[in-house]
Scaffold this motif. Structure first.
Motif, short mmCIF file in Angstrom:
data_model
loop_
_atom_site.label_atom_id
_atom_site.label_comp_id
_atom_site.label_asym_id
_atom_site.label_seq_id
_atom_site.Cartn_x
_atom_site.Cartn_y
_atom_site.Cartn_z
N LYS A 84 0.80 -1.22 0.00
CA LYS A 84 0.00 0.00 0.00
C LYS A 84 0.83 1.27 0.00
O LYS A 84 0.52 2.23 -0.70
CB LYS A 84 -0.92 -0.01 1.22
CG LYS A 84 -2.19 0.76 0.99
CD LYS A 84 -3.19 0.46 2.08
CE LYS A 84 -4.61 0.64 1.55
NZ LYS A 84 -5.62 0.25 2.52
N HIS A 85 1.91 1.28 0.81
CA HIS A 85 2.69 2.52 0.92
C HIS A 85 3.47 2.79 -0.36
O HIS A 85 3.98 3.88 -0.55
CB HIS A 85 3.62 2.47 2.14
CG HIS A 85 4.70 1.45 2.04
ND1 HIS A 85 4.45 0.10 2.13
CD2 HIS A 85 6.03 1.57 1.85
CE1 HIS A 85 5.58 -0.56 2.01
NE2 HIS A 85 6.56 0.30 1.83
N ARG A 121 0.67 3.88 -3.89
CA ARG A 121 0.12 5.22 -4.09
C ARG A 121 1.15 6.21 -4.63
O ARG A 121 0.82 7.36 -4.89
CB ARG A 121 -0.44 5.75 -2.77
CG ARG A 121 -1.67 5.00 -2.31
CD ARG A 121 -2.12 5.52 -0.96
NE ARG A 121 -3.25 4.76 -0.45
CZ ARG A 121 -3.55 4.69 0.85
NH1 ARG A 121 -2.80 5.32 1.72
NH2 ARG A 121 -4.60 4.01 1.24
N ALA A 131 -0.60 11.34 -2.78
CA ALA A 131 -1.27 10.73 -1.64
C ALA A 131 -0.53 11.14 -0.38
O ALA A 131 0.68 11.32 -0.40
CB ALA A 131 -1.25 9.21 -1.78
N VAL A 168 2.22 7.74 4.16
CA VAL A 168 1.86 6.64 5.07
C VAL A 168 3.17 6.08 5.63
O VAL A 168 4.10 5.82 4.88
CB VAL A 168 1.11 5.52 4.32
CG1 VAL A 168 0.83 4.35 5.24
CG2 VAL A 168 -0.17 6.05 3.72
N HIS A 178 -0.43 2.77 10.38
CA HIS A 178 -0.82 4.19 10.23
C HIS A 178 -0.71 4.84 11.58
O HIS A 178 -1.33 4.40 12.53
CB HIS A 178 -2.25 4.31 9.73
CG HIS A 178 -2.45 3.60 8.40
ND1 HIS A 178 -2.50 4.26 7.22
CD2 HIS A 178 -2.61 2.28 8.13
CE1 HIS A 178 -2.66 3.38 6.25
NE2 HIS A 178 -2.74 2.19 6.77
N ASN A 210 -7.75 13.94 2.25
CA ASN A 210 -6.83 12.79 2.19
C ASN A 210 -7.55 11.49 1.86
O ASN A 210 -7.05 10.67 1.11
CB ASN A 210 -6.12 12.62 3.54
CG ASN A 210 -5.02 13.66 3.72
OD1 ASN A 210 -4.71 14.41 2.78
ND2 ASN A 210 -4.45 13.70 4.90
N ASN A 219 -6.47 9.17 -1.27
CA ASN A 219 -6.06 7.78 -1.03
C ASN A 219 -6.97 6.79 -1.74
O ASN A 219 -6.50 5.84 -2.37
CB ASN A 219 -6.07 7.47 0.47
CG ASN A 219 -4.79 7.93 1.14
OD1 ASN A 219 -3.76 8.10 0.49
ND2 ASN A 219 -4.86 8.16 2.44
N TYR A 250 -6.32 6.65 -5.53
CA TYR A 250 -5.12 5.88 -5.90
C TYR A 250 -5.32 4.39 -5.62
O TYR A 250 -4.89 3.55 -6.40
CB TYR A 250 -3.88 6.40 -5.17
CG TYR A 250 -3.37 7.71 -5.73
CD1 TYR A 250 -2.92 7.81 -7.05
CD2 TYR A 250 -3.32 8.86 -4.95
CE1 TYR A 250 -2.46 9.00 -7.57
CE2 TYR A 250 -2.85 10.06 -5.46
CZ TYR A 250 -2.42 10.13 -6.78
OH TYR A 250 -1.97 11.31 -7.29
N ASP A 251 -5.96 4.08 -4.50
CA ASP A 251 -6.18 2.67 -4.18
C ASP A 251 -7.07 1.98 -5.21
O ASP A 251 -6.93 0.79 -5.48
CB ASP A 251 -6.79 2.52 -2.78
CG ASP A 251 -5.76 2.81 -1.69
OD1 ASP A 251 -4.57 2.92 -2.02
OD2 ASP A 251 -6.16 2.95 -0.51
#
Lengths: 162, 151
Positions: free
Chosen positions: A88-89, A92, A146, A149, A161, B104, B108, B111-112
């Protein structure tokens, strides 16, 4: 308000001539973001994983933009992309393929694996400068990144997080 | 296998915003054609080639989609996740969110779900024209469009 440090651009490119042409073009076009150059997919993987000396995120920050060549020794650009995707980090972070490869099969695979964009690199200095200016204007100047994170230390913990 | 046309599909419900965006493209003297769709359901119908958009000659697949988030009937996120779940080539069409939200959670989520890029609507028309001019050069002139492999 303290102005924050401009984010790092990560260039993953095995060809030394192409890399130096790109890095010079970034400097010439006035880009102040630090540029980190990694020579192959395995180096990139170690960078993202934060292995060994690369574990210090102060010195080796996660990039705000990744420029990825496809033909890389040991681990190809597409293999790296596939590895990054479920994380995930990393997912994005905008990732732009920058390659000489015009075969549509590679383009399809890159988009299917989640590349944000696909650009063809040119060996001509003028063209590289124009391309780099446009990359800067679009991805650094316009695109909304984004929020950061914080990553976990091990892949088995998932993302943390804070 | 068919390829995309130099067409931008603008999915925007607000007529004033849509007009501003279309005018900004004209003002920047850009070559791209812009087709505007006012809601999420129609965007899905257009991309899937359902009636009344079943003629691909009249309604060609776009090279890039400019997608608002807050849309009636089906939100931009729903359109995006529908598109990315396709396995017929449509899933590769680049999607750029164009929205007034800077939250945010929206960035997010976009993009996800596989958005290629996220742009926020600027405050002035001048900034909008400049933004769309860069957008057009980047996505229409430089970015290599995926082949879609749809029949």
């Amino acid at each position: 308000m303290v102005e924050s440090q401009p984010g790092t651009i990560l260039l993953i490119e095995d060809d030394a001539a192409d890399a130096s042409l790109l890095i010079r073009a970034f400097k010439k076009s006035g880009v102040t973001n630090p540029i980190r150059h990694l020579k192959d997919g395995e180096d990139a993987l170690a960078y993202f994983e934060g292995i060994g000396e690369l574990g210090d995120r102060g010195k080796n920050p996660l990039p705000i933009l990744i420029l990825l060549d496809l033909k890389l020794p040991r681990m190809s650009g597409l293999e790296l992309l596939q590895w990054m995707r479920p994380r995930k980090h990393l997912r994005r972070i905008p990732l732009v393929i920058l390659t000489g490869e015009r075969d549509p099969t590679f383009r399809e695979a890159a988009y299917d694996l989640g590349a944000n964009s696909y650009l063809i690199k040119s060996p001509k200095q003028e063209d590289v400068l124009r391309l780099v200016e446009l990359i800067q204007q679009y991805w650094i100047g316009l695109n909304e990144p984004a929020p950061i994170v914080l990553e976990s230390r091990g892949p088995w913990f998932g993302s943390v997080h804070l | 296998m068919i390829s995309t046309e130099p067409l931008i599909l603008l999915v925007e419900d607000d007529p004033a915003d849509a007009r501003l965006i279309q005018r900004a493209f004209e003002k920047a003297a850009l070559g791209a054609r812009v087709t505007r769709i006012p809601n999420g359901d129609d965007a899905v119908a257009y991309l899937a080639g359902h009636e009344p958009f079943d003629n691909r000659t009249s309604y060609p697949l776009p090279a890039v989609i400019l997608l608002d988030i807050k849309l009636p009937r089906r939100s931009g996120f729903e359109v995006l996740s529908w598109l990315r779940s396709r396995r017929d080539g449509l899933q590769r069409i680049p999607v750029v969110m164009l929205t007034s939200s800077r939250h945010n959670v929206d960035v997010n989520r976009a993009y996800d779900l596989g958005a290629n890029s996220y742009l926020t609507k600027p405050d002035t028309n001048e900034q909008l024209t400049k933004m769309l001019s860069t957008f057009d050069q980047y996505w229409m002139a430089y970015n290599e469009h995926p082949s879609l492999g749809v029949s």
